[in-house]
Write a protein that holds these residues in place. Structure first.
Motif, PDB file in Angstrom:
ATOM      1  N   SER A   3       0.805  -1.223   0.000  1.00 47.86           N
ATOM      2  CA  SER A   3       0.000   0.000   0.000  1.00 47.86           C
ATOM      3  C   SER A   3       0.839   1.275   0.000  1.00 47.86           C
ATOM      4  CB  SER A   3      -0.935   0.006   1.214  1.00 47.86           C
ATOM      5  OG  SER A   3      -0.184  -0.064   2.415  1.00 47.86           O
ATOM      6  N   VAL A   4       2.128   1.154   0.328  1.00 47.55           N
ATOM      7  CA  VAL A   4       2.964   2.358   0.399  1.00 47.55           C
ATOM      8  C   VAL A   4       4.134   2.323  -0.573  1.00 47.55           C
ATOM      9  CG1 VAL A   4       2.345   2.611   2.831  1.00 47.55           C
ATOM     10  CG2 VAL A   4       4.543   1.562   2.232  1.00 47.55           C
ATOM     11  N   LYS A   5       4.291   1.234  -1.297  1.00 49.19           N
ATOM     12  CA  LYS A   5       5.402   1.135  -2.256  1.00 49.19           C
ATOM     13  C   LYS A   5       5.360   2.281  -3.252  1.00 49.19           C
ATOM     14  CE  LYS A   5       6.396  -3.816  -2.243  1.00 49.19           C
ATOM     15  NZ  LYS A   5       6.256  -5.096  -2.982  1.00 49.19           N
ATOM     16  N   ARG A   6       6.534   2.776  -3.561  1.00 54.13           N
ATOM     17  CA  ARG A   6       6.739   3.880  -4.505  1.00 54.13           C
ATOM     18  C   ARG A   6       6.214   5.211  -3.991  1.00 54.13           C
ATOM     19  NH1 ARG A   6       5.655  -0.572  -7.191  1.00 54.13           N
ATOM     20  NH2 ARG A   6       3.395  -0.208  -7.110  1.00 54.13           N
ATOM     21  N   ARG A   7       5.693   5.231  -2.744  1.00 58.37           N
ATOM     22  CA  ARG A   7       5.278   6.512  -2.148  1.00 58.37           C
ATOM     23  C   ARG A   7       6.086   6.820  -0.894  1.00 58.37           C
ATOM     24  NH1 ARG A   7       0.378   7.212  -0.042  1.00 58.37           N
ATOM     25  NH2 ARG A   7       0.046   5.020   0.489  1.00 58.37           N
ATOM     26  N   PHE A   8       6.450   5.784  -0.151  1.00 58.47           N
ATOM     27  CA  PHE A   8       7.185   5.949   1.099  1.00 58.47           C
ATOM     28  C   PHE A   8       8.616   5.439   0.917  1.00 58.47           C
ATOM     29  CE2 PHE A   8       3.421   5.653   4.330  1.00 58.47           C
ATOM     30  CZ  PHE A   8       2.738   6.624   3.605  1.00 58.47           C
ATOM     31  N   THR A   9       9.548   6.077   1.638  1.00 58.59           N
ATOM     32  CA  THR A   9      10.935   5.641   1.621  1.00 58.59           C
ATOM     33  C   THR A   9      11.482   5.609   3.039  1.00 58.59           C
ATOM     34  OG1 THR A   9      11.265   6.660  -0.559  1.00 58.59           O
ATOM     35  CG2 THR A   9      13.237   6.079   0.703  1.00 58.59           C
ATOM     36  N   ILE A  10      12.002   4.457   3.435  1.00 55.47           N
ATOM     37  CA  ILE A  10      12.627   4.321   4.750  1.00 55.47           C
ATOM     38  C   ILE A  10      14.131   4.460   4.592  1.00 55.47           C
ATOM     39  CG2 ILE A  10      12.784   1.794   4.604  1.00 55.47           C
ATOM     40  CD1 ILE A  10      12.213   1.694   7.640  1.00 55.47           C
ATOM     41  N   SER A  11      14.742   5.129   5.548  1.00 56.18           N
ATOM     42  CA  SER A  11      16.197   5.269   5.555  1.00 56.18           C
ATOM     43  C   SER A  11      16.674   5.347   6.993  1.00 56.18           C
ATOM     44  CB  SER A  11      16.632   6.516   4.769  1.00 56.18           C
ATOM     45  OG  SER A  11      16.093   7.687   5.357  1.00 56.18           O
ATOM     46  N   ARG A  12      17.959   5.215   7.180  1.00 57.21           N
ATOM     47  CA  ARG A  12      18.512   5.285   8.533  1.00 57.21           C
ATOM     48  C   ARG A  12      19.874   5.945   8.499  1.00 57.21           C
ATOM     49  NH1 ARG A  12      18.724  -0.554  10.883  1.00 57.21           N
ATOM     50  NH2 ARG A  12      19.857   0.457  12.595  1.00 57.21           N
ATOM     51  N   ASP A  13      20.230   6.520   9.623  1.00 55.96           N
ATOM     52  CA  ASP A  13      21.547   7.118   9.797  1.00 55.96           C
ATOM     53  C   ASP A  13      22.101   6.566  11.106  1.00 55.96           C
ATOM     54  OD1 ASP A  13      23.778   8.692  10.294  1.00 55.96           O
ATOM     55  OD2 ASP A  13      22.847  10.515   9.555  1.00 55.96           O
ATOM     56  N   ASN A  14      22.936   5.555  11.004  1.00 60.25           N
ATOM     57  CA  ASN A  14      23.445   4.906  12.213  1.00 60.25           C
ATOM     58  C   ASN A  14      24.331   5.826  13.033  1.00 60.25           C
ATOM     59  OD1 ASN A  14      22.058   2.543  11.661  1.00 60.25           O
ATOM     60  ND2 ASN A  14      23.795   1.533  10.693  1.00 60.25           N
ATOM     61  N   ALA A  15      24.955   6.790  12.398  1.00 60.73           N
ATOM     62  CA  ALA A  15      25.788   7.743  13.137  1.00 60.73           C
ATOM     63  C   ALA A  15      24.948   8.641  14.038  1.00 60.73           C
ATOM     64  CB  ALA A  15      26.598   8.591  12.164  1.00 60.73           C
ATOM     65  N   LYS A  16      23.694   8.847  13.638  1.00 60.31           N
ATOM     66  CA  LYS A  16      22.790   9.692  14.414  1.00 60.31           C
ATOM     67  C   LYS A  16      21.770   8.878  15.199  1.00 60.31           C
ATOM     68  CE  LYS A  16      23.073  13.687  11.307  1.00 60.31           C
ATOM     69  NZ  LYS A  16      22.295  14.643  10.459  1.00 60.31           N
ATOM     70  N   ASN A  17      21.868   7.551  15.119  1.00 61.33           N
ATOM     71  CA  ASN A  17      20.892   6.683  15.795  1.00 61.33           C
ATOM     72  C   ASN A  17      19.463   7.059  15.422  1.00 61.33           C
ATOM     73  OD1 ASN A  17      22.988   5.392  17.013  1.00 61.33           O
ATOM     74  ND2 ASN A  17      22.581   6.137  19.073  1.00 61.33           N
ATOM     75  N   ALA A  18      19.232   7.183  14.138  1.00 63.27           N
ATOM     76  CA  ALA A  18      17.923   7.640  13.684  1.00 63.27           C
ATOM     77  C   ALA A  18      17.451   6.853  12.474  1.00 63.27           C
ATOM     78  CB  ALA A  18      17.974   9.119  13.336  1.00 63.27           C
ATOM     79  N   VAL A  19      16.153   6.735  12.366  1.00 59.91           N
ATOM     80  CA  VAL A  19      15.517   6.152  11.186  1.00 59.91           C
ATOM     81  C   VAL A  19      14.431   7.112  10.732  1.00 59.91           C
ATOM     82  CG1 VAL A  19      13.841   4.813  12.541  1.00 59.91           C
ATOM     83  CG2 VAL A  19      14.472   4.060  10.233  1.00 59.91           C
ATOM     84  N   TYR A  20      14.217   7.157   9.435  1.00 59.51           N
ATOM     85  CA  TYR A  20      13.294   8.121   8.855  1.00 59.51           C
ATOM     86  C   TYR A  20      12.276   7.414   7.963  1.00 59.51           C
ATOM     87  CZ  TYR A  20      17.329  10.906  10.192  1.00 59.51           C
ATOM     88  OH  TYR A  20      18.368  11.467  10.894  1.00 59.51           O
ATOM     89  N   LEU A  21      11.149   8.050   7.792  1.00 62.25           N
ATOM     90  CA  LEU A  21      10.150   7.577   6.846  1.00 62.25           C
ATOM     91  C   LEU A  21       9.681   8.787   6.051  1.00 62.25           C
ATOM     92  CD1 LEU A  21       8.583   5.033   5.928  1.00 62.25           C
ATOM     93  CD2 LEU A  21       6.701   5.844   7.372  1.00 62.25           C
ATOM     94  N   GLN A  22      10.138   8.877   4.818  1.00 64.14           N
ATOM     95  CA  GLN A  22       9.697   9.933   3.921  1.00 64.14           C
ATOM     96  C   GLN A  22       8.416   9.473   3.247  1.00 64.14           C
ATOM     97  OE1 GLN A  22      11.207  13.105   3.292  1.00 64.14           O
ATOM     98  NE2 GLN A  22       9.209  13.393   2.320  1.00 64.14           N
ATOM     99  N   MET A  23       7.356  10.238   3.436  1.00 61.78           N
ATOM    100  CA  MET A  23       6.054   9.860   2.903  1.00 61.78           C
ATOM    101  C   MET A  23       5.624  10.897   1.870  1.00 61.78           C
ATOM    102  SD  MET A  23       4.161   8.641   6.407  1.00 61.78           S
ATOM    103  CE  MET A  23       4.086  10.301   7.080  1.00 61.78           C
ATOM    104  N   ALA A  24       5.260  10.426   0.701  1.00 65.03           N
ATOM    105  CA  ALA A  24       4.835  11.313  -0.372  1.00 65.03           C
ATOM    106  C   ALA A  24       3.492  10.848  -0.920  1.00 65.03           C
ATOM    107  CB  ALA A  24       5.885  11.342  -1.475  1.00 65.03           C
ATOM    108  N   THR A  25       2.852  11.725  -1.649  1.00 71.97           N
ATOM    109  CA  THR A  25       1.553  11.427  -2.277  1.00 71.97           C
ATOM    110  C   THR A  25       0.609  10.810  -1.249  1.00 71.97           C
ATOM    111  OG1 THR A  25       2.879  10.859  -4.233  1.00 71.97           O
ATOM    112  CG2 THR A  25       0.510  10.557  -4.400  1.00 71.97           C
ATOM    113  N   LEU A  26       0.489  11.462  -0.113  1.00 71.44           N
ATOM    114  CA  LEU A  26      -0.300  10.907   0.986  1.00 71.44           C
ATOM    115  C   LEU A  26      -1.772  10.858   0.642  1.00 71.44           C
ATOM    116  CD1 LEU A  26       1.661  12.548   3.881  1.00 71.44           C
ATOM    117  CD2 LEU A  26       1.222  10.096   3.664  1.00 71.44           C
ATOM    118  N   LYS A  27      -2.433   9.841   1.180  1.00 67.42           N
ATOM    119  CA  LYS A  27      -3.848   9.608   0.949  1.00 67.42           C
ATOM    120  C   LYS A  27      -4.572   9.584   2.289  1.00 67.42           C
ATOM    121  CE  LYS A  27      -2.567   6.446  -2.801  1.00 67.42           C
ATOM    122  NZ  LYS A  27      -2.710   5.057  -3.318  1.00 67.42           N
TER     123      LYS A  27
END
Length: 122
Positions: free
Chosen positions: A63-87
């Motif tokens: 349901s979120v493929k090609r709209r959401f992107t997960i990424s992480r920055d281990n140096a910052k101890n963080a994970v992100y979720l970029q969400m686009a074309t929200l419904k």
């Protein structure tokens, strides 16, 4: 004990974007896989995305493929979720979670954040 704090939720119009962040502390962040899940009112918690320890592998709910992107920055101890074309159907409380394995199943995750509300207006 790992503590997780999500941020970045809010109210957005259909078609808009949001970026969720999850800050981790208290553990060996780089040794864990990270996941995002969500729970809408009256529904069960569902898988959204996951990323392996190194960040080299990711998986998404259909349901979120090609709209959401997960990424992480281990140096910052963080994970992100970029969400686009929200419904409107993306409206939910979004949770980040950590676990030893790379999995789309919530039971594989040990530590959970408190969640951040995302509301998409039509």
């Amino acid at each position: 004990q790992v503590q997780l704090v999500e941020s970045g939720g809010g109210l957005v119009q259909t078609g808009g974007s949001l970026r969720l962040s999850c800050a981790a502390s208290g553990g060996m962040f780089s040794t864990y896989s990270m996941g995002w899940f969500r729970q809408a009112p009256g529904k069960e918690r569902e898988f959204v995305a996951t990323i392996r320890r190194s960040g080299g592998y990711t998986a998404y709910a259909d349901s979120v493929k090609r709209r959401f992107t997960i990424s992480r920055d281990n140096a910052k101890n963080a994970v992100y979720l970029q969400m686009a074309t929200l419904k409107p159907e993306d409206t939910a409380v979004y949770y980040c979670a950590v676990g030893p394995g790379y999995s789309i199943s919530a039971v594989s995750y040990i530590y959970w954040g408190q969640g951040t509300q995302v509301t998409v207006s039509s």
